[in-house]
Design an enzyme around this catalytic site. Structure first.
Site, PDB file in Angstrom:
ATOM      1  N   ASN A 134       0.833  -1.200   0.000  1.00  0.00           N
ATOM      2  CA  ASN A 134       0.000   0.000   0.000  1.00  0.00           C
ATOM      3  C   ASN A 134       0.866   1.247   0.000  1.00  0.00           C
ATOM      4  OD1 ASN A 134      -0.514   1.969   2.484  1.00  0.00           O
ATOM      5  ND2 ASN A 134       0.170  -0.010   3.341  1.00  0.00           N
ATOM      6  N   PHE A 138      -1.984   8.123   4.222  1.00  0.00           N
ATOM      7  CA  PHE A 138      -2.798   8.690   5.315  1.00  0.00           C
ATOM      8  C   PHE A 138      -4.049   9.399   4.769  1.00  0.00           C
ATOM      9  CE2 PHE A 138       1.002   9.373   8.467  1.00  0.00           C
ATOM     10  CZ  PHE A 138       1.060   8.006   8.676  1.00  0.00           C
ATOM     11  N   SER A 200       5.315   5.138   8.902  1.00  0.00           N
ATOM     12  CA  SER A 200       4.753   4.843   7.589  1.00  0.00           C
ATOM     13  C   SER A 200       5.737   5.280   6.510  1.00  0.00           C
ATOM     14  CB  SER A 200       3.427   5.576   7.393  1.00  0.00           C
ATOM     15  OG  SER A 200       3.013   5.484   6.030  1.00  0.00           O
ATOM     16  N   ASN A 202       4.903   6.088   3.541  1.00  0.00           N
ATOM     17  CA  ASN A 202       4.147   6.730   2.467  1.00  0.00           C
ATOM     18  C   ASN A 202       3.893   8.220   2.660  1.00  0.00           C
ATOM     19  OD1 ASN A 202       3.867   4.217   1.114  1.00  0.00           O
ATOM     20  ND2 ASN A 202       2.280   3.656   2.579  1.00  0.00           N
ATOM     21  N   THR A 203       4.440   8.818   3.735  1.00  0.00           N
ATOM     22  CA  THR A 203       4.400  10.270   3.917  1.00  0.00           C
ATOM     23  C   THR A 203       5.835  10.769   3.911  1.00  0.00           C
ATOM     24  OG1 THR A 203       2.337  10.251   5.195  1.00  0.00           O
ATOM     25  CG2 THR A 203       3.786  12.137   5.487  1.00  0.00           C
ATOM     26  N   LYS A 231       4.824   3.461  17.134  1.00  0.00           N
ATOM     27  CA  LYS A 231       4.847   2.427  16.100  1.00  0.00           C
ATOM     28  C   LYS A 231       6.108   2.580  15.270  1.00  0.00           C
ATOM     29  CE  LYS A 231       1.852   0.111  12.759  1.00  0.00           C
ATOM     30  NZ  LYS A 231       0.458   0.035  12.263  1.00  0.00           N
ATOM     31  N   ASN A 260       5.464  -1.576  11.508  1.00  0.00           N
ATOM     32  CA  ASN A 260       4.745  -1.038  10.364  1.00  0.00           C
ATOM     33  C   ASN A 260       5.105  -1.863   9.123  1.00  0.00           C
ATOM     34  OD1 ASN A 260       3.292   0.871   8.691  1.00  0.00           O
ATOM     35  ND2 ASN A 260       3.755   2.444  10.210  1.00  0.00           N
TER      36      ASN A 260
END
Length: 354
Positions: A134, A138, A200, A202-203, A231, A260
Site C-alpha cells: 500500500n 494517510f 509509515s 508513504n508520507t 509504532k 509497520n
C-alpha cells in the site's frame, strides 16, 4: 486454520473456512475488476450498515468473539487480538469489529488536516505471497471528523479503542509536534490509548520522526494523560531501535507497536514479482519473521519494561503465538484479515488461551 488446522509459519495463504475461502474471498477479490481498494471500500460500507443492526451484531458476536482477557498498560482487553490501524481509518464501522471477534480496535492513522492521500491505484494484493503493498498516504477525513463520529456513537464499543496519529502531509517536519498535538487534543476524550505513527513509508519525511531528537520532542508533548505507544518500522537497525527504546523509556511511553510495513521486497512468490516494483509498504507473510525478531529484540532490550503490540505477518494462529512467545502482550491483524476473514480472528484468539 480457522477450522482447527493451521498452515504454520512460511505458508502462503491463510484459510478462513470453506465458505470464506470458496465464496466470500473470491467474490471480494473480483470487485472493481480486482482493485483492492474498491473491495476495501465496499466492505467498509457493508460493515457500517451492519453496525446499525444490533441483532445481527449479536449473532456475529456469538460466533466469533472469544474471551481471553488480559490487562496491558492499564487497559483491560477482552482478548489480545486487535484490528490494526489502516483498516477503518475514519471509524466508519466501529461496532462491527468487536462482533467479528476483535478484542480491541485501532482507528486511523488520522491527521490534523483532512487529506485525500496518494493517487489511485495505491493498494495492491499479492495473493501468491499472502501480502499487500500500500501507498495510501494517510487518506482520512481529519481528526475533527473522527472526533465527531466517536462523539455520536450511541452505545459503548465494548472493547478498547486505540487511535493512531500521524503527521499531515502539508505540515513541515519542524511543525510536526504541534500537528500531532492538534489531533491528540481533539481526540483525547475518546481513545483508550494513542499510537504515534512515525514509521509509515508513504508520507515524505515521516520516518525521520523516529530519530532521537524528533521523537523526544514528540513524546515530551504527548505523554501524560493517556497511554502513548510508538509504532516503529521493521527496516530500522537494532541500534536505531535501541535508540528509539531509550527515548520511549525516558519519556514514559506506554509501549511499542512492532511493526509497520516494510520497504523491502524479500520473500515474494515468483508470481508476485511483477508487483515488486510498486512503491509503498509491504505487509503480510514476507514480514512474519522480521516482525518476530523485532518484537523479541524490543522485549529483550527493555527487559519487558515496554509492552509490545506485535503486528505484521500474522497469517495463522502459530504466527500470533510466536509473537506472544517472543514477548508481545497483544497482536494486531490487517493483511491476515484480508486473506483469512473473521475466522482468523477467532482462531488466533482461541490460540492465545492455550
Amino acid at each position: 486454520m480457522t477450522t482447527g488446522t493451521t498452515t504454520g509459519p512460511g505458508s502462503a495463504r491463510p484459510t478462513g473456512g470453506p465458505v470464506f475461502d470458496r465464496i466470500v474471498r473470491p467474490a471480494l477479490f473480483r470487485l472493481g475488476g480486482g482493485d483492492a481498494e474498491t473491495a476495501h471500500e465496499w466492505t467498509l460500507r457493508r460493515l457500517a450498515a451492519l453496525s446499525r443492526r444490533p441483532a445481527a451484531l449479536a449473532v456475529l458476536r456469538a460466533r466469533y468473539a472469544v474471551p481471553a482477557p488480559r490487562t496491558v498498560f492499564g487497559v483491560d482487553f477482552p482478548n489480545p487480538v486487535g484490528l490494526a490501524a489502516g483498516m477503518d481509518k475514519d471509524g466508519a464501522a466501529l461496532p462491527a469489529w468487536p462482533a467479528l471477534g476483535f478484542g480491541f480496535v485501532e482507528v486511523g492513522t488520522v491527521t490534523a488536516h483532512a487529506q485525500p492521500g496518494n493517487p489511485r491505484p495505491r493498494l495492491f494484493r499479492l495473493p501468491g505471497s499472502a501480502a499487500v503493498i500500500n501507498r495510501m498516504g494517510f487518506n482520512n477525513a481529519g481528526a475533527a471528523a473522527l472526533a465527531a463520529r466517536l462523539a455520536a456513537l450511541n452505545r459503548p464499543l465494548g472493547v478498547p479503542l486505540g487511535i493512531s496519529l500521524g503527521k499531515s502531509k502539508v505540515t513541515e517536519l519542524d511543525d510536526a509536534v504541534q500537528d500531532y498535538l492538534t489531533s491528540y487534543r481533539v481526540l483525547n476524550p475518546y481513545g483508550d490509548y494513542f499510537a504515534v505513527n512515525v514509521s509509515s513509508p508513504n508520507t515524505p519525511g515521516l520516518r525521520a520522526l523516529q530519530d532521537r531528537e524528533h521523537l523526544d520532542g514528540l513524546l515530551a508533548a504527548l505523554v501524560g494523560e493517556k497511554p502513548i505507544l510508538v509504532k516503529i518500522a521493521p527496516d530500522l537497525t537494532e541500534a536505531a531501535i535501541a535508540e528509539v527504546l531509550e527515548v520511549c523509556l525516558s519519556r514514559g511511553a506506554a509501549g511499542i507497536i512492532a511493526t509497520n510495513t516494510t520497504l523491502g521486497r524479500d520473500g515474494l512468490a515468483p508470481a508476485d514479482q511483477p508487483r515488486a516494483g510498486e512503491a509503498g509498504g509491504l505487509s503480510g507473510r514476507p514480514l512474519t519473521e522480521r516482525t518476530r525478531r523485532v518484537v523479541s529484540f524490543v522485549h529483550t532490550e527493555t527487559g519487558g519494561a515496554l509492552p509490545v503490540i506485535g503486528v505484521g505477518g500474522i497469517l495463522d494462529p502459530t504466527d500470533a503465538t510466536a509473537l506472544l512467545d517472543a514477548g508481545a502482550s497483544l497482536v494486531q491483524l490487517y493483511t491476515g484479515f484480508v486473506y483469512g476473514g473473521p475466522g482468523l480472528v477467532r482462531a488466533v484468539a482461541r490460540a492465545t488461551r492455550q
